[in-house]
Design a protein around this motif. Sequence first.
Motif, short mmCIF file in Angstrom:
data_model
loop_
_atom_site.label_atom_id
_atom_site.label_comp_id
_atom_site.label_asym_id
_atom_site.label_seq_id
_atom_site.Cartn_x
_atom_site.Cartn_y
_atom_site.Cartn_z
N PHE A 172 0.81 -1.21 0.00
CA PHE A 172 0.00 0.00 0.00
C PHE A 172 0.85 1.27 0.00
O PHE A 172 0.34 2.35 -0.28
CB PHE A 172 -0.94 0.02 1.22
CG PHE A 172 -1.97 -1.06 1.19
CD1 PHE A 172 -3.01 -1.02 0.26
CD2 PHE A 172 -1.91 -2.13 2.07
CE1 PHE A 172 -3.96 -2.03 0.23
CE2 PHE A 172 -2.85 -3.14 2.04
CZ PHE A 172 -3.88 -3.09 1.11
N TYR A 186 -5.23 9.26 -3.89
CA TYR A 186 -4.88 7.96 -3.32
C TYR A 186 -4.52 8.02 -1.85
O TYR A 186 -4.98 7.19 -1.06
CB TYR A 186 -3.73 7.33 -4.11
CG TYR A 186 -3.29 5.99 -3.56
CD1 TYR A 186 -4.18 4.92 -3.46
CD2 TYR A 186 -1.97 5.78 -3.14
CE1 TYR A 186 -3.78 3.70 -2.95
CE2 TYR A 186 -1.57 4.56 -2.63
CZ TYR A 186 -2.48 3.51 -2.53
OH TYR A 186 -2.07 2.31 -2.03
N PHE A 198 -7.35 8.11 0.70
CA PHE A 198 -8.00 6.80 0.69
C PHE A 198 -7.16 5.78 1.44
O PHE A 198 -7.65 5.05 2.31
CB PHE A 198 -8.25 6.32 -0.74
CG PHE A 198 -8.58 4.86 -0.84
CD1 PHE A 198 -9.80 4.38 -0.37
CD2 PHE A 198 -7.69 3.96 -1.39
CE1 PHE A 198 -10.12 3.03 -0.43
CE2 PHE A 198 -7.99 2.60 -1.46
CZ PHE A 198 -9.20 2.14 -0.99
N LYS A 226 -7.31 6.30 5.23
CA LYS A 226 -8.59 5.84 5.79
C LYS A 226 -8.64 4.32 5.78
O LYS A 226 -9.07 3.68 6.75
CB LYS A 226 -9.76 6.42 4.99
CG LYS A 226 -10.15 7.83 5.40
CD LYS A 226 -11.39 8.31 4.64
CE LYS A 226 -11.02 8.88 3.27
NZ LYS A 226 -12.18 9.32 2.46
N LEU A 227 -8.20 3.75 4.69
CA LEU A 227 -8.20 2.29 4.56
C LEU A 227 -7.37 1.63 5.65
O LEU A 227 -7.85 0.75 6.37
CB LEU A 227 -7.63 1.91 3.18
CG LEU A 227 -7.46 0.42 2.92
CD1 LEU A 227 -8.81 -0.27 2.79
CD2 LEU A 227 -6.60 0.18 1.67
#
Lengths: 148, 148
Positions: free
Chosen positions: B89, B111, B114, B117-118
């Motif tokens: 990631f 990105y 996101f 948060k992911l």
Amino acid sequence: MLSKSGKYAIRAVLYISNHSNKNNKIGSKEIANKLHIPAPFLAKILQELTKKEIISSVKGPHGGFYLSQKNNNKTLFDIIDCIDGIQKFENCFLGQEECNENKPCVIHHLYVPFKNKLLSKLKTKTIVEMAIEYSKNNNFFDFVKLNE
Amino acid sequence: MLSKSGKYAIRAVLYISNHSNKNNKIGSKEIANKLHIPAPFLAKILQELTKKEIISSVKGPHGGFYLSQKNNNKTLFDIIDCIDGIQKFENCFLGQEECNENKPCVIHHLYVPFKNKLLSKLKTKTIVEMAIEYSKNNNFFDFVKLNE
DNA sequence: CAAATAAAAGATAAAAAAGTCTTTTTATAT
DNA sequence: ATATAAAAAGACTTTTTTATCTTTTATTTG
């Protein structure tokens, strides 16, 4: 998310946009060297992109790759679709067989908004725009932008 | 983004959480059948998860897999890190060698939020929580939740 | 036209991921 | 104790992705 091929493709197209034009083409080996990509592998990728008319090429002495005006208006989406296929973004992030608003996976509500923003960006971002943005951010002192 | 192995792992752990407990273990073949995952391949994955103490197993008659209380408090992050590794990631989405606030790629600003948060979701979401959420969303009529 | 140059094409190889099969180990129930 | 059932371990196969090498074709320039 993207394969190596897909990532190489994007970087190479950017490089072509920023370092060549119709009167000053660039060879696949030079691109591969500058971007640290295995040369024959990149050649294959550029071939694919050429076949789908996302970039242009000319054989022979002083031949190489460049972008036509038409090429310049292709999008990031086109590159990714050509090399990786765009379907991959549609699958559930966690791999659940069914995943939608009614039966969302645990990160569905995080992933879907991101995916939508991503796809719309990919579809609207043309190669020229991206190349200009990139060259600004990366302070290319050797920046040349003379397409057509 | 996640490998097939990683996706299989998440689905299998969910299934174990919702369909077994210490007194009623479930075998790898049954899980594989229900989830349409190649059985020997899933067995390998469950072995990995067991080794890293994310799930529990007992050999022999009436053996199988189940989740201890400790297992139940492991997170989605733990599963993914065990099978796929979490490093993936951190790489630039478009594969640019350098990609950060100063030199962002074209989709960096989409990105990174996101991704953050992911990761925070993955790290806080425990297996039990996820299993309960999943069973609600998917209307498991055969839902059994009796861990420990 | 001939020579040189560069992409296109295609065959081959290596590495990684996905999947399969066989044997060994261990817990359980009889 | 013994038989049995299930995971653990490990070797093996297949497929996909990544990478390499060789030959052919096209283009340009002298």
